[in-house]
Design a protein around this motif. Structure first.
Motif, mmCIF file in Angstrom:
data_model
loop_
_atom_site.group_PDB
_atom_site.id
_atom_site.type_symbol
_atom_site.label_atom_id
_atom_site.label_comp_id
_atom_site.label_asym_id
_atom_site.label_seq_id
_atom_site.Cartn_x
_atom_site.Cartn_y
_atom_site.Cartn_z
ATOM 1 N N LEU A 153 43.884 39.667 51.596
ATOM 2 C CA LEU A 153 44.082 39.139 50.126
ATOM 3 C C LEU A 153 43.650 40.403 49.226
ATOM 4 C CD1 LEU A 153 45.822 37.500 48.145
ATOM 5 C CD2 LEU A 153 43.564 36.118 48.266
ATOM 6 N N ALA A 154 44.251 41.010 48.442
ATOM 7 C CA ALA A 154 43.743 42.222 47.630
ATOM 8 C C ALA A 154 43.823 41.645 46.028
ATOM 9 C CB ALA A 154 44.468 43.431 47.806
ATOM 10 N N GLY A 155 42.791 42.174 45.319
ATOM 11 C CA GLY A 155 43.119 41.813 44.002
ATOM 12 C C GLY A 155 43.088 43.049 43.058
ATOM 13 N N PHE A 156 44.148 43.423 42.205
ATOM 14 C CA PHE A 156 44.713 44.698 41.557
ATOM 15 C C PHE A 156 44.156 44.218 39.863
ATOM 16 C CE2 PHE A 156 47.575 47.108 38.898
ATOM 17 C CZ PHE A 156 46.984 48.453 39.237
ATOM 18 N N PRO A 157 42.991 45.182 39.591
ATOM 19 C CA PRO A 157 42.514 44.914 38.159
ATOM 20 C C PRO A 157 43.987 45.506 37.079
ATOM 21 C CG PRO A 157 40.702 45.881 39.420
ATOM 22 C CD PRO A 157 41.919 45.906 40.163
ATOM 23 N N LEU A 158 44.205 44.996 36.318
ATOM 24 C CA LEU A 158 45.332 45.680 35.221
ATOM 25 C C LEU A 158 44.416 46.626 34.544
ATOM 26 C CD1 LEU A 158 46.979 42.565 33.584
ATOM 27 C CD2 LEU A 158 47.431 43.555 35.572
ATOM 28 N N PRO A 159 45.157 47.694 34.621
ATOM 29 C CA PRO A 159 44.492 48.972 34.072
ATOM 30 C C PRO A 159 44.135 48.637 32.548
ATOM 31 C CG PRO A 159 46.678 49.583 34.901
ATOM 32 C CD PRO A 159 46.523 48.032 34.787
ATOM 33 N N GLN A 160 42.980 49.372 32.210
ATOM 34 C CA GLN A 160 42.364 49.410 30.765
ATOM 35 C C GLN A 160 43.389 49.477 29.894
ATOM 36 O OE1 GLN A 160 39.106 51.557 29.935
ATOM 37 N NE2 GLN A 160 38.502 50.479 28.070
ATOM 38 N N GLY A 161 43.676 48.483 28.911
ATOM 39 C CA GLY A 161 44.614 48.541 27.661
ATOM 40 C C GLY A 161 46.000 47.947 28.028
ATOM 41 N N ALA A 162 46.185 47.545 29.305
ATOM 42 C CA ALA A 162 47.543 47.007 29.678
ATOM 43 C C ALA A 162 47.616 45.878 28.936
ATOM 44 C CB ALA A 162 47.770 46.906 30.997
ATOM 45 N N TYR A 163 48.871 45.393 28.288
ATOM 46 C CA TYR A 163 48.998 44.339 27.517
ATOM 47 C C TYR A 163 49.361 43.272 28.593
ATOM 48 C CZ TYR A 163 50.855 40.624 24.490
ATOM 49 O OH TYR A 163 50.948 39.496 23.709
ATOM 50 N N TRP A 164 48.946 41.814 28.284
ATOM 51 C CA TRP A 164 48.989 40.642 29.274
ATOM 52 C C TRP A 164 48.722 39.329 28.420
ATOM 53 C CZ3 TRP A 164 46.129 36.457 30.526
ATOM 54 C CH2 TRP A 164 46.862 35.571 31.605
#
Length: 244
Positions: free
Chosen positions: A208-219
Motif C-alpha cells: 500500500l503506497a501513499g502519494f503526497p499531493l504536489p505542493q500547490g495542488a488544490y484539494w
C-alpha cells in the motif's frame, strides 16, 4: 519513475446520504450539489478532470436519490463514457467499490477511484507512475488540509510567540483518490469498509503506497455548507491569480 500505461478507467463513489450538506441534499445526492459560481455539480468537475487525465470510462456507484444523478448523466454532454450501478442494499465503501469495479470494461487493467465529494486537481498520471514504481497493489493520495481555526505558537515558558492563520494539519490524511492494480478488486470485502480490512492487510504486506499531493495542488472535501462557500471563494482566488 517507471514508464507504465496510466489507467483509462475509474470508479466514482456517489451513494452517500450527504446529511451534513442539508438542505442541499434534500432533493439530490451530494455529488450533484453545485459549487456556487460554477454552474456545474461536483461530479461534473470530477468527470472533466478524469477525462483530462486520460480516462475514457467511468462507473458511478449510486445510492441516495440515484435517479436524480442518473437523469443528469443522461442529459449532460459528458467528456467520457459513463455507466451507473445502484446498490440494492448498502454495501459499505469497500463493498461498494467491489460492486462498481465489476462494471469496469477492462478487468485486467488498473483503475482509479474517487469519493464523489472530492474537488481537486492534480496529475493522476504522476500518481499512476508513482504507484507503478513502488509495485503497489493500491495507492492513496495524501493531503494536508488547513484547519479552520487560527493556531497559537508558544515557547517553552508559555509565552505566546505567534498567531498562525489556518495552518495545515501536521499529519497526512487519506484524500479520497486512489490508484488500484487489477488484483486489488478481489481483495475487497463484499460488505464493509476496505479501510478496516483490505488497506491494513496491504500495509502489513508493504503493498500500500501513499502519494503526497504536489505542493500547490488544490484539494477539498465538500462535506458541509461552509465547504461549499470556501470552495467557491478559493476558486475565485485561483481564477484571479490565473488572470494576473
Amino acid at each position: 519513475m517507471t514508464e507504465a500505461p496510466s489507467p483509462t478507467q475509474a470508479v466514482i463513489l456517489a451513494g452517500g446520504q450527504g446529511s451534513r450538506l442539508r438542505p442541499y441534499t434534500d432533493d439530490r445526492p451530494k455529488p450533484m450539489v453545485e459549487i456556487p459560481g460554477t454552474g456545474t455539480p461536483i461530479i461534473g468537475h470530477q468527470l472533466t478532470w478524469l477525462a483530462e487525465e486520460g480516462v475514457t470510462d467511468v462507473v458511478v456507484s449510486c445510492g441516495h436519490l440515484a435517479r436524480v444523478l442518473q437523469e443528469w448523466l443522461d442529459s449532460a454532454p459528458l467528456p467520457l463514457r459513463v455507466t451507473t450501478v445502484v446498490e440494492s442494499e448498502p454495501l459499505g465503501r469497500g463493498g461498494g467499490l467491489k460492486y462498481a469495479a465489476k462494471a469496469l470494461p477492462r478487468h485486467d487493467e488498473p483503475w482509479y477511484a474517487t469519493n464523489g465529494d472530492i474537488w481537486t486537481r492534480f496529475s493522476l498520471r504522476r500518481m499512476a507512475a508513482f504507484h507503478a514504481e513502488r509495485d503497489a497493489i493500491a495507492t492513496l493520495a495524501l493531503a494536508r488540509p488547513r484547519i479552520p481555526w487560527g493556531a497559537v505558537a508558544t515557547d517553552e515558558f508559555g509565552n505566546v510567540t505567534d498567531f498562525i492563520e489556518a495552518p495545515p494539519i501536521p499529519y497526512d490524511i487519506n484524500a479520497g483518490v486512489y490508484v488500484f492494480s487489477h488484483e486489488f478488486t478481489p481483495l475487497l470485502p463484499d460488505h464493509g469498509d476496505h479501510e478496516r480490512t483490505t488497506f491494513p492487510w496491504l500495509a502489513r504486506e508493504r503493498r500500500l503506497a501513499g502519494f503526497p499531493l504536489p505542493q500547490g495542488a488544490y484539494w477539498r472535501a465538500i462535506d458541509t455548507a461552509k465547504d461549499l462557500t470556501e470552495a467557491a471563494r478559493e476558486l475565485r482566488e485561483l481564477a484571479d491569480h490565473g488572470a494576473d
